[in-house]
Design a protein around this motif. Structure first.
Motif, short mmCIF file in Angstrom:
data_model
loop_
_atom_site.label_atom_id
_atom_site.label_comp_id
_atom_site.label_asym_id
_atom_site.label_seq_id
_atom_site.Cartn_x
_atom_site.Cartn_y
_atom_site.Cartn_z
N TYR A 149 -2.06 -4.76 10.30
CA TYR A 149 -2.29 -4.88 8.86
C TYR A 149 -1.43 -6.01 8.29
N PRO A 150 -1.76 -6.49 7.08
CA PRO A 150 -0.89 -7.44 6.39
C PRO A 150 0.17 -6.68 5.60
N THR A 151 1.37 -7.22 5.55
CA THR A 151 2.41 -6.63 4.70
C THR A 151 2.26 -7.23 3.31
N TRP A 152 2.03 -6.36 2.34
CA TRP A 152 1.89 -6.79 0.95
C TRP A 152 2.97 -6.11 0.13
N TRP A 153 3.71 -6.89 -0.64
CA TRP A 153 4.82 -6.36 -1.42
C TRP A 153 5.75 -5.53 -0.54
N TYR A 154 5.99 -6.05 0.67
CA TYR A 154 6.95 -5.51 1.63
C TYR A 154 6.51 -4.21 2.30
N GLY A 155 5.32 -3.74 2.01
CA GLY A 155 4.88 -2.48 2.58
C GLY A 155 3.45 -2.49 3.05
N LEU A 156 2.92 -1.30 3.22
CA LEU A 156 1.56 -1.12 3.72
C LEU A 156 0.54 -1.41 2.61
N PRO A 157 -0.62 -1.94 2.97
CA PRO A 157 -1.71 -2.04 1.98
C PRO A 157 -2.06 -0.63 1.47
N ALA A 158 -2.49 -0.54 0.24
CA ALA A 158 -2.81 0.77 -0.36
C ALA A 158 -3.83 1.53 0.48
N MET A 159 -4.79 0.82 1.05
CA MET A 159 -5.82 1.47 1.88
C MET A 159 -5.17 2.20 3.06
N GLN A 188 12.34 -3.52 4.66
CA GLN A 188 11.16 -3.35 5.50
C GLN A 188 10.52 -1.96 5.36
N PRO A 189 10.07 -1.60 4.15
CA PRO A 189 9.53 -0.26 3.95
C PRO A 189 8.31 0.07 4.81
N GLY A 190 7.45 -0.90 5.08
CA GLY A 190 6.28 -0.62 5.93
C GLY A 190 6.70 -0.24 7.33
N ARG A 191 7.63 -0.98 7.87
CA ARG A 191 8.15 -0.70 9.22
C ARG A 191 8.76 0.70 9.28
#
Length: 195
Positions: free
Chosen positions: A83-93, A145-148
């Motif tokens: 996925y792409p990191t957007w605003w440092y996190g996961l895409p809303a989807m 790195q909130p998504g990570r």
């Protein structure tokens, strides 16, 4: 080995799509069974309804559109998120997919009383993330790195005790070049050959 590739990007010809294609190719060449879940292509609904939230702690959501997703989680031994990191996190989807699919009686069971949460995902022994990010590495680290952390700490806590993980990110994606993208795809291939 059975792997679920969870792919989330709205643009069909994005660099994330090239990552997805390379990843699937390497995994299949290794003899893995691969299921590709393309959240945008299937028009996944990430929005949790009021009724779904009210019953969230008690049982799996009853939306029939989620049943195939529950089946994917029960089937897989490894999960690869692209996925792409957007605003440092996961895409809303993708965040909505985690909210709605990693649900009670699917990914975990809540105790009656003060006991501990029971994982239903201990069959997952590998968890990987491949992402793109417009920010530089240092700034992503400063932000936390909130998504990570969501995937490799939060979701991993429900997986096998010795679940192996990896995280790959192409930072500075907005100023990337054909050379940096080709080098990153090479890194993706090498990592997945050892995954």
């Amino acid at each position: 080995m059975r792997v679920l590739v969870v792919y989330c990007h709205p643009v069909p010809d994005s660099f994330c799509a090239a990552i997805r294609d390379s990843a699937v190719e390497v995994l299949k060449a290794r003899g893995w069974e691969v299921r590709l879940l393309d959240l945008y292509a299937e028009n996944f609904n990430p929005v949790m309804s009021c009724d779904e939230r009210r019953s969230y702690n008690g049982s799996a959501p009853q939306d029939p559109a989620l049943k195939p997703h529950f089946d994917h989680l029960a089937w897989t031994q490894a999960i690869l998120f692209i996925y792409p990191t957007w605003w440092y996190g996961l895409p809303a989807m993708l965040k909505g997919w985690l909210d709605r699919v990693w649900a009670a009686d699917v990914a975990f069971r809540l105790p009656a009383g003060k006991g501990r949460i029971k994982s239903l995902m201990t069959h997952v022994t590998r968890l990987g993330v491949i992402t793109t990010c417009g920010a530089p590495t240092w700034w992503s680290v400063v932000v936390g790195q909130p998504g990570r952390k969501t995937i490799l700490r939060g979701m991993r806590a429900l997986c096998a005790t010795r679940c192996r993980t990896f995280f790959l990110a192409h930072y500075l994606m907005d100023s990337s070049t054909p050379k940096t993208r080709a080098a990153f795809l090479g890194r993706v291939r090498r990592t997945l050959e050892r995954f």
